[in-house]
Design a protein around this motif. Structure first.
Motif, PDB file in Angstrom:
ATOM      1  N   MET A  60       2.654   3.389  12.253  1.00  0.00           N
ATOM      2  CA  MET A  60       3.954   2.735  12.482  1.00  0.00           C
ATOM      3  C   MET A  60       5.075   3.702  12.098  1.00  0.00           C
ATOM      4  O   MET A  60       4.974   4.365  11.076  1.00  0.00           O
ATOM      5  CB  MET A  60       4.045   1.466  11.625  1.00  0.00           C
ATOM      6  CG  MET A  60       5.011   0.462  12.164  1.00  0.00           C
ATOM      7  SD  MET A  60       4.996  -1.044  11.177  1.00  0.00           S
ATOM      8  CE  MET A  60       3.448  -1.775  11.684  1.00  0.00           C
TER       9      MET A  60
ATOM     10  N   ILE B 241       4.775  -4.761   4.518  1.00  0.00           N
ATOM     11  CA  ILE B 241       4.830  -3.346   4.152  1.00  0.00           C
ATOM     12  C   ILE B 241       3.429  -2.833   3.871  1.00  0.00           C
ATOM     13  O   ILE B 241       3.045  -1.739   4.286  1.00  0.00           O
ATOM     14  CB  ILE B 241       5.747  -3.151   2.932  1.00  0.00           C
ATOM     15  CG1 ILE B 241       7.181  -3.420   3.318  1.00  0.00           C
ATOM     16  CG2 ILE B 241       5.633  -1.742   2.396  1.00  0.00           C
ATOM     17  CD1 ILE B 241       8.112  -3.414   2.166  1.00  0.00           C
ATOM     18  N   MET B 242       2.621  -3.649   3.180  1.00  0.00           N
ATOM     19  CA  MET B 242       1.253  -3.225   2.887  1.00  0.00           C
ATOM     20  C   MET B 242       0.494  -2.974   4.184  1.00  0.00           C
ATOM     21  O   MET B 242      -0.239  -1.978   4.305  1.00  0.00           O
ATOM     22  CB  MET B 242       0.542  -4.289   2.068  1.00  0.00           C
ATOM     23  CG  MET B 242       0.914  -4.263   0.616  1.00  0.00           C
ATOM     24  SD  MET B 242       0.335  -5.726  -0.186  1.00  0.00           S
ATOM     25  CE  MET B 242       0.886  -5.398  -1.840  1.00  0.00           C
TER      26      MET B 242
ATOM     27  N   SER C 298       1.750  -2.213   7.076  1.00  0.00           N
ATOM     28  CA  SER C 298       2.260  -1.022   7.746  1.00  0.00           C
ATOM     29  C   SER C 298       1.790   0.243   7.042  1.00  0.00           C
ATOM     30  O   SER C 298       1.753   1.305   7.641  1.00  0.00           O
ATOM     31  CB  SER C 298       3.775  -1.058   7.806  1.00  0.00           C
ATOM     32  OG  SER C 298       4.326  -0.308   6.769  1.00  0.00           O
ATOM     33  N   LEU C 299       1.415   0.143   5.771  1.00  0.00           N
ATOM     34  CA  LEU C 299       0.841   1.299   5.075  1.00  0.00           C
ATOM     35  C   LEU C 299      -0.670   1.356   5.266  1.00  0.00           C
ATOM     36  O   LEU C 299      -1.332   2.196   4.663  1.00  0.00           O
ATOM     37  CB  LEU C 299       1.168   1.241   3.585  1.00  0.00           C
ATOM     38  CG  LEU C 299       2.594   1.593   3.201  1.00  0.00           C
ATOM     39  CD1 LEU C 299       2.840   1.293   1.751  1.00  0.00           C
ATOM     40  CD2 LEU C 299       2.861   3.052   3.454  1.00  0.00           C
ATOM     41  N   GLY C 300      -1.232   0.466   6.037  1.00  0.00           N
ATOM     42  CA  GLY C 300      -2.649   0.547   6.358  1.00  0.00           C
ATOM     43  C   GLY C 300      -3.563  -0.208   5.424  1.00  0.00           C
ATOM     44  O   GLY C 300      -4.775  -0.148   5.581  1.00  0.00           O
ATOM     45  N   ALA C 301      -3.018  -0.941   4.457  1.00  0.00           N
ATOM     46  CA  ALA C 301      -3.879  -1.665   3.521  1.00  0.00           C
ATOM     47  C   ALA C 301      -4.083  -3.080   4.028  1.00  0.00           C
ATOM     48  O   ALA C 301      -3.421  -4.016   3.585  1.00  0.00           O
ATOM     49  CB  ALA C 301      -3.259  -1.674   2.135  1.00  0.00           C
ATOM     50  N   VAL C 302      -4.994  -3.249   5.008  1.00  0.00           N
ATOM     51  CA  VAL C 302      -5.133  -4.559   5.644  1.00  0.00           C
ATOM     52  C   VAL C 302      -5.664  -5.605   4.683  1.00  0.00           C
ATOM     53  O   VAL C 302      -5.180  -6.738   4.656  1.00  0.00           O
ATOM     54  CB  VAL C 302      -6.022  -4.456   6.887  1.00  0.00           C
ATOM     55  CG1 VAL C 302      -5.189  -4.094   8.080  1.00  0.00           C
ATOM     56  CG2 VAL C 302      -7.132  -3.478   6.720  1.00  0.00           C
ATOM     57  N   ASP C 303      -6.647  -5.218   3.874  1.00  0.00           N
ATOM     58  CA  ASP C 303      -7.213  -6.190   2.933  1.00  0.00           C
ATOM     59  C   ASP C 303      -6.152  -6.696   1.975  1.00  0.00           C
ATOM     60  O   ASP C 303      -6.012  -7.894   1.751  1.00  0.00           O
ATOM     61  CB  ASP C 303      -8.336  -5.534   2.138  1.00  0.00           C
ATOM     62  CG  ASP C 303      -9.637  -5.526   2.879  1.00  0.00           C
ATOM     63  OD1 ASP C 303     -10.424  -6.440   2.672  1.00  0.00           O
ATOM     64  OD2 ASP C 303      -9.829  -4.614   3.697  1.00  0.00           O
ATOM     65  N   VAL C 304      -5.426  -5.736   1.397  1.00  0.00           N
ATOM     66  CA  VAL C 304      -4.442  -6.121   0.388  1.00  0.00           C
ATOM     67  C   VAL C 304      -3.313  -6.912   1.025  1.00  0.00           C
ATOM     68  O   VAL C 304      -2.820  -7.897   0.460  1.00  0.00           O
ATOM     69  CB  VAL C 304      -3.903  -4.863  -0.328  1.00  0.00           C
ATOM     70  CG1 VAL C 304      -3.109  -5.252  -1.527  1.00  0.00           C
ATOM     71  CG2 VAL C 304      -5.030  -3.970  -0.720  1.00  0.00           C
TER      72      VAL C 304
END
Lengths: 125, 148, 98, 81, 510
Positions: free
Chosen positions: D1, D43-44, D46-52
Motif C-alpha cells: 500500500m 494501519i496494522m 496496511s503494514l501487513g500484520a493481518v493476524d494482529v
C-alpha cells in the motif's frame, strides 16, 4: 527531506500518540479518560512493534506456494506479530480490570472525578 | 441490560445474528492454521456472540449457552488444557510444551506439532471466550447472588 | 505544577523523537531484526521462523506456528493473563452470598 | 500500500485520539475510541500484520466498546474534562 | 526428572494450582486452601532441590518447547535466580499457613478468589525470576501485576482507589518496559537476554539502545516504588487486607529489584549507574524521614520499604562484590523482616483492633510471642548485631567505602539513626505504657460476646477497657511468624556460611 518524512513519519506519529496518552493518564481528572489514555499508549507501543516487522516489498507471513522460502526478505517477520497478539490480549484484560476497579470505586464513592473522589476520601477520614 | 428488552426488533436481530457470529468464530478458529485467525480471534468472536445475546435478550434468558456461574471455572479449564498439554510433554520426557513428546506413537514430529497447536488453541478459545463473558458478567453484577 | 508536567511530557516526546531518528527507517530490509544472522553468528529468530516453520509443523500460517509452538510459553502466559484478569474482576466485583 | 494512504490513516488516528479525549460526553468519547481502534487495525493491516489487525478489529470495535458501554451504564455518562 | 525440569515446574505449578482452585471450587467450595498449601509446599521443595542442583552442578539453562535459545524461550536458573525462587516460595508457603484463620475473618466470602490470585501472583513472580527472555518477562510481569491489583483492591473502603492508582502507574511502567524492549529489539534483532548482551557491543544504532535501556529501567523503577515514584506504594499496602499485604509486601518490590540486576548486567553504561545510585540514596533518606511521621503501623512499614528498596538498589548500583553481597543479603533480610512485621500487624489488628501505633499500649502483655518476634524484626531493621540486618548493612557500608562513596555511607548511617527513632518510639509506646484498649473497629465479635455487649454499642465509638486479656494469635498465624523470627537470627549467626555457599556464587564479575 521527503526521504526522512517517508522513512520516519510513522515513528513520529507514534511518539506523538504516546505522549498524548501519557498526557491523558497524568492530567485528565475523569478515571474513564485515564483508562482511554492507557489504551492509547498501549496501542502506540503495539504499533511500534508492528512497524519493526515491516519490510518494503514483503508479503504477509502466511506460506504462499508461489513465493520461495529461501529468501526471507519476501515474507514479513512473524515474530513481532506474534508478540503483539499477546500484547493486545494483555491490553484488553488490563482494560477490563481497570474498568472493574472504576466500577468498584463508583460503587463506594459515587463519583469518577478525581477531585471529587479526593474530597470524599478526605471527608471520610 | 439485565432484564429482557421491550423492543422485538432488537431481540429478533440479536437472536438471528448471534449464531452467525458464533459460526464465524468457529470457522476462524479452525482456519487458524491456514490463514489469519486462530484461538484468540475465534474465542473473541464466540464471546461476542454470547455478549450480543446478553445485551439483546437479557442476562437471564441468555444463560442457556454459558451460565454466569460456570464462566470462571470454564476459563480455568481452558487455561488448564493448555498447561496440561505442556505437563504431559514433561511427563513423557520432553521439555515443557515440547509437542514432539506427546504420547501418540503413530505420528511423526511435524504432524504431532500440527495437532499440538490445534489442541492448544482449543484451550485458548475456551479460556478467552469464557473469560470475556466472565468479565462482562462481573461488570454488570449478573453473577451476584440475589441479582440473578 | 501543571506546567512542570507539560514540560516533562514535551521533553520526553522530543527525546523519543530524537532517538527514533537513529533507527532503521520504515520498511528497511537490512534492519537487524530482518537479517539472517546476528553480528555474533547466532541465528536471528525471524528469518529462521520464515524458513523452517512449514517443515517443522506442516502449518502454513507462520504466526500461528510461532504463537503456539516456538514461543508457546508466551501464549501460555497470555492465557494466564486472561485468567488473572477474570479472577481479579471476580475477586473485586462478584459476591457469592449476600 | 502506498505510504501516503498510511500517512492519512495516521492523521485520522491522532485526530480521533484527541477528539475522544476532548469530548465531555463519555458515551461519545467511547464511540470515537472505537473509531480510533478501528484505524489502528487498518494501519496494522496496511503494514501487513493481518493476524494482529484482525484481532485488533475484533477486540477494539467489539469487546472494548462493550466493556466501556457497560461501565458507563453502571456509572455515569458525564465528565468534567 | 524433577530437578532437571525445576525451572519450568516452579512457575507452571503455581499457575496450574491457580487454575485448579476455581475448577474444584465449582463443584465443592472450601478446598482452595488445601490446594494452595499443597502447591506451596511442593514448590518450596522443588526450589530447594533446584538450588541444591545449581550449587553443585552449575546453572541450568532450560529450553522451553525444545527450541534452542535465540529461537525459543530460555529459562535460566543460576544461583541468583534460584536464591530468589527460594525466597519467593518460602514466603508464599509461610503466608499460606498464616492465611488459614486470618482470611476467614477478613474476607469470608472471597477465599477462592484470594487463593487463586495469590497463586497467580507467585507464579508471575517466579516466572520473572527465572525467565531469560525480554518479552516473556513482560508477560510474567503482567500476570503478577494483574493479580496484585486484585489483591490490593479488597480491604478498607478506599482500597479500590489505591489499587486503581497502582494500576495506572503499573500499566505505564509495563508499557515503558515494552517500548524499551522494542527499541532493543529493533537494534539487535533478538529478545534473548544472553544473546542481547553478546550482540550489544557490535550494534550500530547506539541511541535506541541507550533509550531502550533507560525506558526499561524506568518501567522497573515504577514497579519498585523507589523515591520519586513511590506514591502508589504506601496507599496500596495500607489499604489492602492484612493477608494480602503480608503476601505482596515482602517480595513484590524485591523481584523488580532483581530484574534491575538482570538488566544492568546486560550492558555496561556507567552514567546510568551513577544516576540510579543517587536516586537510591535519596530514596533511603526520604523513606526513613517519611516513615517517622506515620501513625499507622502498616503505613510506616510501607515507607520503610521505600528506604529498604533504596538499600538494595544502592548495593546493586555500586557495582562491587561487597556491595552486591550486601544487596542480596538485604533482599533476604528485608523479606523476612517484612514478613514478620506485616503478619504480626495483621494479628495485632485482629486482637487489638487498631493499627495506630499510639494506641497499641501494652501489646506485649496481650500477645507475648508476637511481641518477641516483632522485637527481633525491629532489631534486624535497625541493625543490631546478632540479627541478619546488621550484616547486610555492614556489607553495604563496606561496599560503599570500597567504592569511595562517602555520601552513601552517610546516607545509610543517617537512615539507621532515623530507623532507631521511629522504631523505638513505637517500642516506647507499646512496651512501657500501661495497657489500654482502643478498638478502631468498635468491638470485634468474640470480644463483644465475652463482654456482653450487643450491636447497639458498636456505634459508641472507640472504647477503653481496663482489663488485660491474654489474647495471643491463633497457632496457624503464630507459627510462621515465629519461624521467620528464628530465621532472622539464624541467618544473622550463620551469614558466613550462607554467603560462602550461595550468595557469593551469584555475584557477577565486575
Amino acid at each position: 527531506m521527503l526521504e526522512i518524512i517517508e522513512g520516519y513519519y510513522a515513528y513520529f506519529f507514534l511518539m506523538l500518540l504516546f505522549v498524548i496518552g501519557l498526557y491523558a493518564m497524568m492530567m485528565k481528572r475523569n478515571l474513564m479518560k485515564k483508562i482511554m489514555g492507557m489504551s492509547m499508549i498501549q496501542s502506540a507501543a503495539i504499533l511500534f512493534w508492528i512497524l519493526s516487522a515491516f519490510k518494503e516489498g514483503a508479503t504477509v507471513p502466511i506460506l504462499d506456494r508461489a513465493i520461495s522460502l529461501d529468501n526471507p526478505d519476501l515474507y514479513l517477520n512473524p515474530l513481532p506479530h506474534t508478540l503483539m497478539l499477546t500484547a493486545i490480549v494483555v491490553a484488553v484484560v488490563t482494560l477490563g480490570v481497570s474498568i472493574a476497579l472504576a466500577v468498584a470505586i463508583y460503587q463506594n464513592y459515587n463519583t469518577l472525578d478525581e477531585r471529587e473522589l479526593l474530597a470524599r476520601m478526605e471527608e471520610e477520614k | 441490560m439485565i432484564s429482557q428488552t421491550q423492543s422485538p426488533i432488537i431481540e429478533i436481530a440479536a437472536r438471528g445474528l448471534a449464531p452467525v457470529i458464533q459460526l464465524l468464530g468457529i470457522y476462524v478458529f479452525f482456519h487458524g492454521h491456514y490463514g489469519p485467525g486462530g484461538g484468540f480471534q475465534g474465542g473473541v468472536l464466540l464471546a461476542a456472540g454470547v455478549l450480543l445475546l446478553r445485551l439483546g435478550i437479557g442476562a437471564s434468558h441468555s444463560q442457556a449457552q454459558v451460565t454466569s456461574k460456570s464462566t470462571v471455572a470454564l476459563c480455568a479449564l481452558g487455561a488448564f488444557i493448555f498447561a496440561g498439554t505442556g505437563l504431559v510433554a514433561i511427563l513423557w520426557g520432553g521439555d515443557f510444551m515440547d509437542y514432539a513428546y506427546l504420547p501418540v506413537q503413530w505420528l511423526e514430529a511435524a504432524d504431532l506439532r500440527y495437532y499440538g497447536i490445534l489442541f492448544v488453541e482449543i484451550g485458548i478459545t475456551i479460556a478467552v471466550m469464557t473469560g470475556l463473558i466472565a468479565i462482562y458478567d462481573d461488570l454488570l453484577g449478573i453473577g451476584n447472588a440475589g441479582n440473578n | 505544577m501543571k506546567l512542570l508536567q507539560f514540560l516533562l511530557l514535551a521533553t520526553l516526546g522530543s527525546i523519543l523523537c530524537y532517538t527514533v531518528l537513529d533507527m532503521p527507517p520504515r520498511g528497511e530490509i537490512d534492519a537487524p531484526a530482518s537479517r539472517m544472522e546476528s553480528p555474533v553468528g547466532t541465528p536471528v529468530a525471524g528469518a529462521y521462523y520464515i524458513q523452517h516453520a512449514y517443515e517443522d509443523t506442516h502449518t502454513p500460517n507462520m504466526v500461528a506456528v510461532v504463537l503456539a509452538d516456538y514461543r508457546s510459553v508466551d501464549t501460555f502466559g497470555e492465557v494466564v493473563v486472561v485468567f488473572a484478569g477474570v479472577m481479579t474482576c471476580f475477586f473485586v466485583l462478584r459476591r457469592r452470598r449476600p | 500500500m502506498p505510504w501516503e494512504i498510511e500517512f492519512l490513516l495516521f492523521i485520522i488516528l491522532i485526530v480521533s485520539a484527541v477528539i475522544s479525549l476532548i469530548l465531555k460526553n463519555l458515551l461519545a468519547a467511547v464511540v470515537t475510541l472505537t473509531i480510533y481502534s478501528f484505524t489502528v487495525a487498518l494501519i496494522m493491516i496496511s503494514l501487513g500484520a493481518v493476524d494482529v489487525g484482525f484481532t485488533e478489529a475484533v477486540v477494539g470495535a467489539g469487546v472494548v466498546g462493550i466493556f466501556f458501554v457497560v461501565a458507563i451504564f453502571k456509572t455515569t455518562r458525564k465528565s468534567y474534562d | 526428572m524433577i530437578t532437571q525440569n525445576a525451572p519450568a515446574l516452579i512457575p507452571v505449578l503455581y499457575l496450574v494450582a491457580a487454575m485448579i482452585i476455581p475448577m474444584v471450587d465449582y463443584f465443592r467450595s472450601g478446598l482452595s486452601y488445601f490446594i494452595a498449601l499443597l502447591a506451596s509446599i511442593s514448590i518450596f521443595g522443588i526450589s530447594l532441590m533446584g538450588l541444591q542442583e545449581v550449587i553443585t552442578n552449575g546453572p541450568i539453562s532450560y529450553h522451553l518447547a525444545g527450541w534452542m535459545p535465540p529461537l525459543g524461550i530460555e529459562l535460566v536458573m543460576d544461583s541468583l535466580s534460584a536464591f530468589i525462587c527460594v525466597i519467593i516460595s518460602a514466603s508464599a508457603l509461610l503466608v499460606m499457613i498464616y492465611s488459614r484463620t486470618n482470611l476467614v475473618q477478613e474476607l469470608p466470602d472471597k477465599t477462592m478468589g484470594f487463593y487463586g490470585l495469590s497463586m497467580l501472583f507467585m507464579g508471575g513472580l517466579a516466572g520473572i525470576a527465572l525467565t531469560g527472555d525480554f518479552f516473556n518477562l513482560f508477560v510474567f510481569l503482567e500476570i503478577s501485576a494483574l493479580a496484585s491489583y486484585g489483591l490490593m483492591a479488597i480491604g478498607v473502603k478506599r482500597a479500590p482507589v489505591s489499587a486503581f492508582r497502582y494500576l495506572v502507574l503499573g500499566t505505564a511502567g509495563a508499557i515503558f518496559y515494552l517500548m524499551g524492549v522494542v527499541f532493543i529489539f529493533i537494534s539487535t534483532g533478538t529478545l534473548n537476554m544472553a544473546d542481547v548482551s553478546n550482540i550489544l557491543p557490535h550494534v550500530e544504532y547506539v541511541r535506541p539502545v541507550i533509550a531502550g535501556l533507560v525506558l526499561i529501567i524506568l518501567g522497573i523503577i515504577i514497579k519498585m516504588g523507589i523515591f520519586p515514584i513511590h506514591h502508589w506504594l504506601p496507599d496500596a499496602y495500607t489499604d489492602a487486607s492484612s493477608t494480602a499485604s503480608a503476601l505482596i509486601a515482602p517480595i513484590g518490590t524485591k523481584v523488580a529489584a532483581y530484574v534491575l540486576i538482570r538488566v544492568l548486567t546486560i550492558y555496561e553504561f556507567p552514567p546510568l549507574l551513577d544516576i540510579l545510585s543517587w536516586i537510591a540514596a535519596l530514596s533511603i533518606v526520604a523513606g526513613s524521614v517519611l516513615a517517622i511521621a506515620q501513625p499507622n503501623i502498616k503505613r510506616m512499614l510501607a515507607y520503610s520499604s521505600i528506604a529498604n528498596i533504596g538499600y538494595i538498589t544502592l548495593g546493586i548500583t555500586l557495582a562491587n562484590p561487597l556491595a552486591f553481597i550486601g544487596a542480596l543479603l538485604h533482599i533476604l533480610n528485608h523479606s523476612m523482616m517484612k514478613l514478620v512485621m506485616f503478619m504480626s500487624s495483621g494479628g495485632i489488628y485482629n486482637n487489638m483492633g487498631t493499627l495506630n501505633m499510639a494506641r497499641m499500649r501494652g501489646f506485649p502483655l496481650v500477645m507475648p510471642f508476637t511481641a518477641l518476634a516483632f522485637i527481633v524484626a525491629v532489631m534486624s531493621m535497625v541493625g543490631i548485631p546478632p540479627t541478619s540486618g546488621f550484616f547486610s548493612k555492614l556489607y553495604l557500608i563496606l561496599g560503599a567505602v570500597e567504592a569511595g562513596a562517602w555520601v552513601f555511607v552517610g546516607a545509610i548511617l543517617l537512615s539507621t539513626l532515623l530507623g532507631l527513632v521511629y522504631l523505638f518510639r513505637f517500642i516506647n509506646i507499646a512496651f512501657f505504657r500501661p495497657y489500654e484498649k482502643y478498638d478502631d473497629r468498635m468491638i470485634i465479635q468474640g470480644e463483644s460476646r465475652k463482654l456482653g455487649l450487643n450491636d447497639e454499642d458498636k456505634d459508641a465509638g472507640p472504647k477503653i477497657y481496663e482489663t488485660m486479656p491474654r489474647n495471643e494469635m491463633s497457632i496457624s498465624m503464630l507459627l510462621p511468624v515465629l519461624i521467620v523470627a528464628v530465621g532472622i537470627i539464624l541467618v544473622g549467626v550463620f551469614n558466613g556460611v550462607l554467603i560462602d555457599k550461595v550468595i557469593s556464587l551469584a555475584v557477577p564479575d565486575f
